[in-house]
Design a protein around this motif. Structure first.
Motif, PDB file in Angstrom:
ATOM      1  N   TRP A   1       3.478  -3.782  -9.721  1.00 32.53           N
ATOM      2  CA  TRP A   1       2.372  -2.829  -9.730  1.00 32.53           C
ATOM      3  C   TRP A   1       1.015  -3.532  -9.592  1.00 32.53           C
TER       4      TRP A   1
ATOM      5  N   THR B   1       0.853  -1.185   0.000  1.00 32.79           N
ATOM      6  CA  THR B   1       0.000   0.000   0.000  1.00 32.79           C
ATOM      7  C   THR B   1       0.887   1.233   0.000  1.00 32.79           C
ATOM      8  N   ILE B   2       0.647   2.119  -0.962  1.00 33.92           N
ATOM      9  CA  ILE B   2       1.432   3.343  -1.079  1.00 33.92           C
ATOM     10  C   ILE B   2       0.494   4.531  -0.923  1.00 33.92           C
TER      11      ILE B   2
ATOM     12  N   ARG C   1      -2.214  10.723  -8.357  1.00 34.52           N
ATOM     13  CA  ARG C   1      -2.396   9.607  -7.423  1.00 34.52           C
ATOM     14  C   ARG C   1      -1.799   8.319  -7.986  1.00 34.52           C
ATOM     15  N   THR C   2      -1.512   8.319  -9.260  1.00 38.45           N
ATOM     16  CA  THR C   2      -0.853   7.175  -9.893  1.00 38.45           C
ATOM     17  C   THR C   2       0.642   7.421 -10.039  1.00 38.45           C
TER      18      THR C   2
ATOM     19  N   GLN D   1      -5.390   7.476  -0.300  1.00 38.64           N
ATOM     20  CA  GLN D   1      -5.249   8.929  -0.228  1.00 38.64           C
ATOM     21  C   GLN D   1      -4.915   9.368   1.187  1.00 38.64           C
TER      22      GLN D   1
ATOM     23  N   VAL E   1      -3.213   1.940  -3.820  1.00 40.72           N
ATOM     24  CA  VAL E   1      -2.945   3.346  -3.514  1.00 40.72           C
ATOM     25  C   VAL E   1      -4.053   3.881  -2.621  1.00 40.72           C
TER      26      VAL E   1
ATOM     27  N   PRO F   1       2.950   7.379  -6.595  1.00 39.82           N
ATOM     28  CA  PRO F   1       3.124   6.007  -6.111  1.00 39.82           C
ATOM     29  C   PRO F   1       3.870   5.114  -7.107  1.00 39.82           C
TER      30      PRO F   1
ATOM     31  N   ALA G   1      -0.756   8.267  -1.446  1.00 39.79           N
ATOM     32  CA  ALA G   1      -0.681   9.434  -2.320  1.00 39.79           C
ATOM     33  C   ALA G   1      -1.057  10.649  -1.489  1.00 39.79           C
TER      34      ALA G   1
END
Length: 788
Positions: free
Chosen positions: A121, A93-94, A106-107, A128, A126, A110, A96
């Motif tokens: 990937w 989990t990354i 947001r893409t 927020q 992702v 990350p 943004a």
């Protein structure tokens, strides 16, 4: 849409066909088909992008190149413990931390983390971030700088996470970390690649590792990138957006939530003299009426004030609002009339103003001129008109507040709400939804503050919704301006002097007492940084007091300045019998780095917040995009009667963009654009698909600004109401084909902006194309969609 730090300190998708041309330049060609409304929104709902480039040195010696990130509130953060979490099943989990309004940020951010940490990937999620700059670093999503400022920190975050995973695996195997390497979601032994551990198995131990110091990090070589620069990763929100599952501000629902709309003063600075809510309270479903205190400019992002109607649904609240009887005091701006104001600005532009830039001896050059050419250009106020009007949900209790809203500045919103409610900032939470378009409007959180005030008054969660009419009547408007340019010519037709007078109300009036003059940030947008090779230059600013709320709009003052300067370059070409492209190149002059001191620029020259040594005005790069766009558009080709090509180029947000517009004028005078060709120099291109998308969106927005966009005032009131009288470029008018050509750079080239720079060259390129097709010169925006 930019300058998100100012308020803090002063108070679309088409799958590209990708190929290369004869010189090896990458070409991104996208066709905007005639589509249904949903697809149209998908394409054009994107606003200012942040897809840019970055620099890398050899891994063993890489040091960050200077950017303006350190000058932004709370700077940057690169700690993987903040941005990355790994589950035992291997899901990464990354976080943004910037707002998503169609740009793909947001893409893209990350994606940089995932690439550097060797994550698969397909196994990345992702999420927020809420508004929390001390934790995440600056979150003001504006100024085309999200990747410009955060590519390096996100690379550092990913490289540190990779090193921590390798250290955890090495410890488990009893090896030196140099004997292992991360490889697509696993860590393998270099001596025996069959021995490997997945990221999930290493998650707990890896996250317990100390974060390696920067000097110990090994960064990927460009040849090792999996995702960066490939253009193969679709935006993470694409499926939910296109299937209607995405959550925008208007989609948030809470248990027990009430719904509110506000009747606001029709004139900025106006107030409620008296009101009668009895009829409104009789509407079934209306529960309460709340008075919101007004504000007097300069008021930053404080609400305008007015009367809120609270009901059990938004439609009922609107019906109740219609029944309010309000007597308004219009205040000092009740006589604002844009027709008279334009005449006043024009008169001011004909007189000497405050000298902002002076190079050489322009007075002597004008006195000695064989002839003088002059022209005046006008742009009216413009509003943002995002597809999603402002909306916010707030839940305020005695000791805390939580809001959900489509905001570009989540931490700035948190600060303003905390101050408004008198709460410690730690007791305020701001959750960021997707933005249904932003363009700078959603950097201002007046609508969130309204929701918070009403929630506190009713003691329940409240969704406060603006209608389209609200958005058009009560916005922060792009400034109106008159730009007057004069050029002195010698006997051989050489331009020997240039005088540019700019008259426009300043955005600073939103934040501080209004002097009527612009300030360095506005001066630095295509005015004092004019890059032409002319020995004598003077730039003057005339006074213009603001009578409405002025806010940043996509590309801000670059829009009127590029329109004036690049249109005037076309006019000089006609005056001298020159080819417009060759005239433009002659004006730009030889490839060189402009020295602001010898060019007579002010000491406080603003360079988009970036250090000039790293991001100078490079006329070689500007020349190249002009030549590239012209070549790809087939400049000089024969066209049928009623068709023409126009060219314009502009540097903004430290990027270089040139656009060629092919226009076709119908027998009835209708203006259509079969093709737009744009050359982009933004340094190393991280996400080509997003660059193409932003240039397509800029072309559509450019058509709207050129043909339709105008906000007018009479008796202090906005005269437009909805899309029937504040029109957008519809499918029969927007460019049918937008070809985007990205100038290739080796990986060390610095990051520059993408989201906003595509807009400024469009209107002058279209104006120049219309002149080429018809001989008619258009100097006032908007043109209208049919020539008379």
């Amino acid at each position: 849409m930019m300058l998100g730090y100012l308020d803090r300190e002063l108070s679309g998708r088409v799958r590209p066909d990708t190929s290369t041309d004869r010189s090896g330049d990458p070409i991104l060609v996208g066709r905007l088909e005639k589509l249904d409304r949903r697809r149209f929104l998908q394409l054009t709902g994107a606003a200012g992008a942040f897809v840019v480039a970055f620099r890398v040195l050899p891994a063993e010696a890489m040091q960050p190149y200077p950017t303006g990130a350190s000058g932004m509130p709370n700077g940057t953060v690169s700690d993987p413990h903040v941005f990355v979490a790994i589950a035992e099943d291997g899901t990464v989990t990354i976080v943004a931390h910037r707002a998503e309004m169609g740009t793909g940020v947001r893409t893209s951010l990350p994606m940089v983390v995932a690439d550097e940490m060797e994550a698969d990937w397909a196994r990345v999620t992702v999420v927020q971030a809420p508004g929390d700059e001390p934790k995440y670093g600056n979150q003001d999503t504006d100024g085309s700088r999200s990747l410009r400022h955060f590519v390096q920190p996100m690379r550092q975050c990913g490289a540190a996470m990779r090193a921590m995973l390798e250290a955890a695996a090495a410890a488990r195997w009893g090896l030196d970390p140099k004997q292992v390497k991360a490889e697509l979601h696993e860590v393998v032994q270099r001596a025996d690649p069959s021995k490997r551990l997945g990221y999930g198995a290493l998650a707990k131990a890896a996250m317990a590792q100390p974060v390696p110091p920067f000097e110990a990090l090994a960064f990927k070589d460009e040849s090792e990138f999996r995702y960066i620069g490939k253009g193969e990763i679709r935006i993470v929100d694409l499926h939910d957006i296109t299937t209607g599952k995405a959550t925008y501000g208007a989609d948030v629902r809470l248990p027990g939530m009430k719904y509110a709309v506000v009747a606001r003063p029709p004139v900025v600075g106006g107030r409620v003299k008296s009101y009668d809510a009895s009829a409104a309270l009789k509407v079934p479903g209306v529960e309460k009426v709340v008075e919101i205190p007004g504000s007097t400019p300069p008021a930053k992002f404080a609400p305008l004030g007015g009367i809120a109607v609270v009901a059990d649904n938004t439609w009922t609240a609107m019906q109740g609002r219609d029944q309010l009887k309000i007597e308004w005091d219009d205040g000092p701006n009740g006589s604002y009339d844009t027709t008279a104001y334009r005449a006043a600005m024009s008169a001011t532009a004909k007189q000497p103003g405050k000298v902002i830039r002076k190079q050489g001896d322009p007075d002597a050059a004008f006195a000695a001129a064989a002839r003088v050419v002059s022209a005046e250009y006008y742009e009216p106020h413009v509003t943002h008109a995002p597809m999603e009007p402002p909306a916010a949900v707030a839940n305020v209790t005695a000791d805390k507040a939580e809001v959900w809203a489509p905001v570009q500045s989540s931490y700035g919103t948190r600060e303003d709400v905390a101050k408004l409610l008198g709460l410690p900032i730690e007791q305020v939470t701001v959750n960021v939804t997707l933005l249904g378009g932003g363009f700078g409007r959603k950097s201002k959180c007046d609508y969130v503050q309204e929701a918070a005030l009403v929630s506190r008054a009713v003691g329940a969660p409240v969704k406060l919704q603006w209608s389209r009419e609200d958005e058009i009547h009560h916005s922060f408007y792009h400034t109106t301006s008159v730009e007057r340019i004069e050029a002195a010519l010698d006997g051989s037709g050489k331009v020997t002097a240039w005088r540019h007078r700019s008259v426009a109300p300043s955005i600073l009036s939103t934040f501080a007492p209004d002097s009527g003059y612009q300030f360095p940030i506005e001066y630095g947008m295509g005015f004092v940084d004019m890059p032409f090779d002319i020995p004598n230059v003077v730039c003057e600013n005339g006074q213009a007091m603001a009578h409405t709320r002025i806010g940043w709009f996509r590309s801000v003052s670059n829009v009127p300045r590029a329109f004036a300067v690049q249109s005037f370059a076309g006019e000089l070409a006609h005056e001298l019998g020159r080819d417009p492209k060759e005239m433009l190149l002659e004006l730009i002059g030889p490839a060189r780095i402009i020295d602001p001191k010898t060019a007579g620029m002010p000491k406080d020259f603003w360079n988009y917040g970036e250090p000039y040594e790293e991001f100078p005005i490079d006329t070689g790069r500007l020349r190249h995009v002009v030549e590239l766009a012209a070549d790809k558009a087939g400049w000089g080709k024969a066209l049928p009667k009623g068709e023409g090509l126009g060219i314009a180029a502009h540097r903004s947000f430290v990027s270089y963009i040139a656009t060629v517009v092919h226009v076709k004028i119908g027998d009835d005078g209708a203006i259509t654009v079969p093709e737009v060709t744009t050359a982009v120099d933004c340094g190393y291109c991280i996400n080509p698909e997003r660059v193409e998308s932003q240039m397509q969106g800029a072309a559509v927005m450019g058509m709207t600004l050129s043909l339709y966009s105008a906000i007018t005032f009479a008796k202090g009131r906005v005269e437009q109401s909805n899309f029937y009288d504040y029109e957008m470029a519809r499918m029969t008018r927007y460019p049918e084909k937008v070809a985007v050509h990205v100038v290739p750079h080796p990986f060390p080239v610095h990051a520059t902006g993408v989201g906003e720079p595509g807009v400024p060259p469009f209107a002058p390129a279209l104006a120049n194309a219309i002149f080429a097709a018809t001989g008619k010169r258009l100097r006032d925006l908007p043109f209208g969609d049919t020539l008379s």
